[in-house]
Design a protein around this motif. Structure first.
Motif, mmCIF file in Angstrom:
data_model
loop_
_atom_site.group_PDB
_atom_site.id
_atom_site.type_symbol
_atom_site.label_atom_id
_atom_site.label_comp_id
_atom_site.label_asym_id
_atom_site.label_seq_id
_atom_site.Cartn_x
_atom_site.Cartn_y
_atom_site.Cartn_z
ATOM 1 N N SER A 117 0.828 -1.208 0.000
ATOM 2 C CA SER A 117 0.000 0.000 0.000
ATOM 3 C C SER A 117 0.863 1.259 0.000
ATOM 4 C CB SER A 117 -0.925 -0.015 1.218
ATOM 5 O OG SER A 117 -1.699 1.153 1.261
ATOM 6 N N ASP A 118 1.897 1.271 0.833
ATOM 7 C CA ASP A 118 2.781 2.443 0.890
ATOM 8 C C ASP A 118 3.462 2.687 -0.454
ATOM 9 O OD1 ASP A 118 2.113 2.846 3.538
ATOM 10 O OD2 ASP A 118 3.985 2.016 4.341
ATOM 11 N N ILE A 119 3.914 1.625 -1.095
ATOM 12 C CA ILE A 119 4.556 1.771 -2.407
ATOM 13 C C ILE A 119 3.549 2.252 -3.441
ATOM 14 C CG2 ILE A 119 5.596 0.450 -4.306
ATOM 15 C CD1 ILE A 119 7.081 -1.149 -2.035
ATOM 16 N N CYS A 120 2.346 1.688 -3.393
ATOM 17 C CA CYS A 120 1.307 2.081 -4.360
ATOM 18 C C CYS A 120 0.873 3.528 -4.187
ATOM 19 C CB CYS A 120 0.108 1.143 -4.240
ATOM 20 S SG CYS A 120 0.436 -0.509 -4.905
ATOM 21 N N ASP A 121 0.980 4.050 -2.969
ATOM 22 C CA ASP A 121 0.628 5.456 -2.728
ATOM 23 C C ASP A 121 1.476 6.403 -3.569
ATOM 24 O OD1 ASP A 121 -1.349 4.798 -0.917
ATOM 25 O OD2 ASP A 121 -0.125 5.233 0.865
ATOM 26 N N ASN A 122 2.660 5.951 -3.957
ATOM 27 C CA ASN A 122 3.584 6.804 -4.697
ATOM 28 C C ASN A 122 3.579 6.554 -6.203
ATOM 29 O OD1 ASN A 122 4.638 8.110 -2.347
ATOM 30 N ND2 ASN A 122 5.728 6.217 -1.898
ATOM 31 N N ILE A 123 2.692 5.693 -6.664
ATOM 32 C CA ILE A 123 2.638 5.380 -8.101
ATOM 33 C C ILE A 123 1.567 6.235 -8.761
ATOM 34 C CG2 ILE A 123 2.138 3.593 -9.811
ATOM 35 C CD1 ILE A 123 3.235 1.541 -7.803
ATOM 36 N N LYS A 124 1.970 6.880 -9.840
ATOM 37 C CA LYS A 124 1.042 7.704 -10.612
ATOM 38 C C LYS A 124 0.552 6.904 -11.814
ATOM 39 C CE LYS A 124 1.944 11.366 -8.120
ATOM 40 N NZ LYS A 124 1.555 11.109 -6.763
ATOM 41 N N SER A 138 -4.321 3.337 -12.219
ATOM 42 C CA SER A 138 -5.072 3.195 -10.971
ATOM 43 C C SER A 138 -5.846 1.876 -10.879
ATOM 44 C CB SER A 138 -6.027 4.370 -10.758
ATOM 45 O OG SER A 138 -6.979 4.437 -11.803
ATOM 46 N N LYS A 184 6.383 0.965 -13.439
ATOM 47 C CA LYS A 184 5.797 1.743 -12.351
ATOM 48 C C LYS A 184 6.543 1.527 -11.035
ATOM 49 C CE LYS A 184 2.679 3.627 -14.847
ATOM 50 N NZ LYS A 184 2.702 5.069 -15.072
ATOM 51 N N ILE A 185 7.303 0.426 -10.961
ATOM 52 C CA ILE A 185 8.199 0.201 -9.827
ATOM 53 C C ILE A 185 9.543 -0.259 -10.393
ATOM 54 C CG2 ILE A 185 6.471 -0.307 -8.046
ATOM 55 C CD1 ILE A 185 6.937 -3.305 -8.517
ATOM 56 N N THR A 233 12.673 -2.849 -5.969
ATOM 57 C CA THR A 233 11.374 -2.849 -5.264
ATOM 58 C C THR A 233 10.565 -4.070 -5.665
ATOM 59 O OG1 THR A 233 11.374 -0.432 -5.177
ATOM 60 C CG2 THR A 233 9.254 -1.540 -4.867
#
Length: 119
Positions: A20-27, A30, A85-86, A90
């Motif tokens: 979740s924390d990593i996904c919070d930073n992905i633009k 969605s 995206k990552i 990661t």
């Protein structure tokens, strides 16, 4: 055995938070990110729910659902990695943590089935 269950439960929670924390930073992407968050958190939700299973068969079923969710998580991780995206480090960390959880689920399912003569 009870300590192993708590350890697995804690690992699944920590994994879901990390994802979740990593996904919070992905633009962007969605819909992919939402799927990844859903399945990665569902692993732990099913492990937690298994604690209150009505029978051995129900317990096994919940763990098998968690196992399927871990497999789906690996799919979405690969997809967002391939979409750049990552980054690779990661991706490898997340894949490794998910794989560790998956192997523990397989071991738990195998043990319970063996002990319950359900294999």
């Amino acid at each position: 055995m009870e300590q192993n269950k708590k350890l697995l439960r804690d690992e699944t929670i920590e994994f879901a938070i990390l994802v979740s924390d990593i996904c919070d930073n992905i633009k962007g992407c969605s819909s992919y990110i939402n799927q990844l968050i859903r399945c990665s958190s569902s692993i732990g939700a099913n492990v937690h729910e298994a604690r209150y299973a009505q029978s051995k068969a129900d317990f096994i079923s919940k763990l098998e659902i968690a196992l399927k969710e871990s497999s789906e998580t690996e799919y979405w991780l690969e997809l967002i990695y391939r979409k750049n995206k990552i980054d690779e480090p990661t991706y490898k960390v997340l894949l490794n943590k998910c794989g560790t959880i998956r192997r523990k689920l397989i071991s738990s399912i195998t043990t319970v089935k063996k002990n319950a003569n359900l294999s």
